[in-house]
Motif scaffolding. Structure first.
Motif, short mmCIF file in Angstrom:
data_model
loop_
_atom_site.label_atom_id
_atom_site.label_comp_id
_atom_site.label_asym_id
_atom_site.label_seq_id
_atom_site.Cartn_x
_atom_site.Cartn_y
_atom_site.Cartn_z
N ALA A 44 0.83 -1.21 0.00
CA ALA A 44 0.00 0.00 0.00
C ALA A 44 0.85 1.25 0.00
O ALA A 44 0.42 2.31 -0.49
CB ALA A 44 -0.91 -0.01 1.22
N ALA A 45 2.08 1.15 0.52
CA ALA A 45 2.99 2.30 0.56
C ALA A 45 3.77 2.46 -0.75
O ALA A 45 4.62 3.35 -0.86
CB ALA A 45 3.96 2.16 1.72
N GLY A 46 3.49 1.59 -1.74
CA GLY A 46 4.14 1.72 -3.03
C GLY A 46 5.41 0.91 -3.20
O GLY A 46 6.09 1.04 -4.22
N ILE A 47 5.75 0.08 -2.24
CA ILE A 47 6.94 -0.77 -2.36
C ILE A 47 6.54 -2.02 -3.14
O ILE A 47 5.55 -2.68 -2.79
CB ILE A 47 7.50 -1.12 -0.96
N PRO A 48 7.30 -2.39 -4.19
CA PRO A 48 6.88 -3.49 -5.09
C PRO A 48 7.08 -4.88 -4.49
O PRO A 48 7.96 -5.64 -4.90
CB PRO A 48 7.76 -3.28 -6.32
N VAL A 49 6.28 -5.21 -3.50
CA VAL A 49 6.33 -6.52 -2.87
C VAL A 49 5.02 -7.23 -3.16
O VAL A 49 3.95 -6.62 -3.19
CB VAL A 49 6.58 -6.39 -1.34
N TYR A 50 5.10 -8.52 -3.43
CA TYR A 50 3.89 -9.28 -3.77
C TYR A 50 4.08 -10.73 -3.36
O TYR A 50 5.21 -11.17 -3.07
CB TYR A 50 3.58 -9.17 -5.27
N THR A 51 2.97 -11.47 -3.33
CA THR A 51 3.01 -12.88 -2.97
C THR A 51 2.70 -13.73 -4.19
O THR A 51 1.97 -13.32 -5.08
CB THR A 51 1.99 -13.20 -1.86
N GLU A 52 3.32 -14.93 -4.21
CA GLU A 52 3.06 -15.91 -5.27
C GLU A 52 2.54 -17.18 -4.63
O GLU A 52 3.14 -17.69 -3.68
CB GLU A 52 4.34 -16.21 -6.05
N ARG A 53 1.45 -17.70 -5.14
CA ARG A 53 0.86 -18.91 -4.60
C ARG A 53 1.43 -20.14 -5.31
O ARG A 53 2.08 -20.05 -6.34
CB ARG A 53 -0.67 -18.88 -4.75
N GLY A 54 1.14 -21.30 -4.71
CA GLY A 54 1.52 -22.55 -5.34
C GLY A 54 2.92 -23.00 -4.95
O GLY A 54 3.64 -22.34 -4.20
N ARG A 55 3.31 -24.16 -5.51
CA ARG A 55 4.62 -24.74 -5.21
C ARG A 55 5.73 -23.81 -5.70
O ARG A 55 5.70 -23.33 -6.83
CB ARG A 55 4.75 -26.10 -5.90
N GLY A 56 6.68 -23.56 -4.86
CA GLY A 56 7.76 -22.65 -5.21
C GLY A 56 7.41 -21.20 -5.03
O GLY A 56 8.20 -20.30 -5.34
N GLY A 57 6.20 -20.95 -4.53
CA GLY A 57 5.78 -19.56 -4.33
C GLY A 57 6.32 -19.00 -3.03
O GLY A 57 7.10 -19.61 -2.32
N GLY A 58 5.88 -17.81 -2.71
CA GLY A 58 6.34 -17.14 -1.50
C GLY A 58 6.14 -15.65 -1.64
O GLY A 58 5.29 -15.19 -2.40
N ILE A 59 6.93 -14.90 -0.90
CA ILE A 59 6.86 -13.45 -0.93
C ILE A 59 8.05 -12.92 -1.72
O ILE A 59 9.19 -13.33 -1.48
CB ILE A 59 6.85 -12.88 0.49
N ARG A 60 7.78 -12.02 -2.66
CA ARG A 60 8.82 -11.51 -3.55
C ARG A 60 8.90 -9.98 -3.48
O ARG A 60 7.91 -9.31 -3.20
CB ARG A 60 8.53 -11.90 -5.00
N LEU A 61 10.10 -9.50 -3.77
CA LEU A 61 10.33 -8.07 -3.92
C LEU A 61 11.06 -7.89 -5.25
O LEU A 61 12.01 -8.63 -5.54
CB LEU A 61 11.19 -7.53 -2.77
N LEU A 62 10.61 -6.95 -6.06
CA LEU A 62 11.28 -6.73 -7.34
C LEU A 62 12.77 -6.47 -7.12
O LEU A 62 13.14 -5.65 -6.27
CB LEU A 62 10.65 -5.54 -8.08
N ASP A 63 13.61 -7.15 -7.88
CA ASP A 63 15.06 -7.07 -7.68
C ASP A 63 15.60 -5.67 -7.95
O ASP A 63 16.68 -5.31 -7.50
CB ASP A 63 15.78 -8.09 -8.57
N THR A 64 14.88 -4.88 -8.70
CA THR A 64 15.34 -3.54 -9.02
C THR A 64 15.14 -2.55 -7.88
O THR A 64 15.68 -1.45 -7.90
CB THR A 64 14.60 -3.01 -10.27
N TYR A 65 14.37 -2.96 -6.85
CA TYR A 65 14.09 -2.05 -5.74
C TYR A 65 15.23 -2.11 -4.73
O TYR A 65 15.72 -3.18 -4.37
CB TYR A 65 12.78 -2.41 -5.06
#
Length: 310
Positions: A44-65
């Motif tokens: 919500a604060a604009g930081i590019p973090v997101y979650t991925e579901r399923g096998r091998g998923g998890g919480i990600r942050l764009l590498d460019t940040y």
């Protein structure tokens, strides 16, 4: 407090391409639900973090940040100062060191992350001497804390002659030498931490001399130990098949290191020092002279045998 945690979460995500929520929760000392709420707040604060579901998923942050700051805690800074994983673990800073490295690699980006991974896979630093693992130092974290808080320590200490005595000391520094921890006191004096049998941190402030230089104090104390006269000469005969090993293990006691053969001429600080150094070699080596060392070796061997009755 939450702001610190959110920044720590960002830096941890920078250090890992994908992180599972339970792993992040363990690192941050919170629940999985709290981690997920923090992810929502960051997004919500604009930081590019997101979650991925399923096998091998998890919480990600764009590498460019990039957060730009490592924002290390005091414990993480102390862990980095020690650097070596086993020694940091002795101090109770093992997790702090891991977290500090993750934060730094996250702030540094992919190149630093790859360099650290390469180094860890190709270089191993083992601080323990051959044929000996690290000795237990259960009171080391308390001593370290007293040192940081500048408080005196009351302890029961067992010296090299196995004599126990109570003493109160002013801690001035800690030194790890070949995997063995030593406490340098303000006197200065040198105490082996593994010989501390009980330890209480007092409320009294410790006296550390103004301008105290730990490295200089350690150098002077080490020279005193290394220059200690070894005036007890011992002659021993090694079994032929064990002679090379005995010479290697007793190298610092050899009076003539260049000599070969099975006959070893050795120097020790006293009878107890000789017995403690030679008894572990068992039947691979026999003391020839002096008689007092032979007698002491026999008495020690009988004590060991008495522990294992038929």
């Amino acid at each position: 407090m939450r702001g610190d945690r959110l920044l720590s979460l960002v830096l941890l995500l920078q250090a890992r391409p994908t992180a599972a929520a339970p792993d992040l929760a363990e690192r941050l000392g919170v629940s999985v639900r709290t981690v997920l709420r923090d992810v929502e707040a960051l997004s919500a604060a604009g930081i590019p973090v997101y979650t991925e579901r399923g096998r091998g998923g998890g919480i990600r942050l764009l590498d460019t940040y990039r957060a730009g700051l490592a924002h290390l805690s005091r414990a993480e800074g102390a862990g980095l100062a020690v650097g070596q994983a086993r020694l940091a673990g002795d101090l109770g800073l093992g997790d702090a060191l891991d977290t500090a490295l993750e934060k730094l690699t996250g702030a540094g980006g992919r190149a630093l992350r790859g360099g650290l991974a390469d180094a860890r896979s190709h270089v191993l630093v083992d601080v323990d001497p051959w044929m000996r693992s690290g000795e237990p130092v259960p009171h080391l974290p308390a001593i370290h804390e007293a040192l940081l808080r500048q408080r005196r320590i009351s302890m029961v200490y067992r010296d090299s002659d196995d004599i126990r005595a109570g003493r109160t000391v002013d801690p001035a520094g800690l030194v790890a030498k070949a995997g063995v921890w030593y406490l340098v006191t303000a006197e200065p004096a040198l105490l082996r931490v593994a010989r501390v049998e009980s330890c209480t941190v007092l409320d009294e402030p410790a006296h550390r001399p103004p301008g105290f230089d730990l490295e200089a104090a350690w150098s002077a104390l080490r020279e005193g130990v290394e220059a200690r006269p070894r005036d007890l000469a011992v002659v021993a005969e090694a079994r032929p098949e064990a002679a090379a090993m005995c010479r290697r293990l007793l190298a610092r006691h050899l009076r003539n290191p260049a000599a070969g053969g099975t006959r070893l001429e050795l120097s020790f600080n006293g009878v107890n020092h000789a017995v403690g150094s030679l008894l572990g070699l068992g039947t691979r080596l026999e003391v020839v002279e002096p008689p007092e060392v032979r007698d002491a070796m026999r008495a020690a061997a009988l004590e060991v045998a008495a522990m294992y009755p038929m």
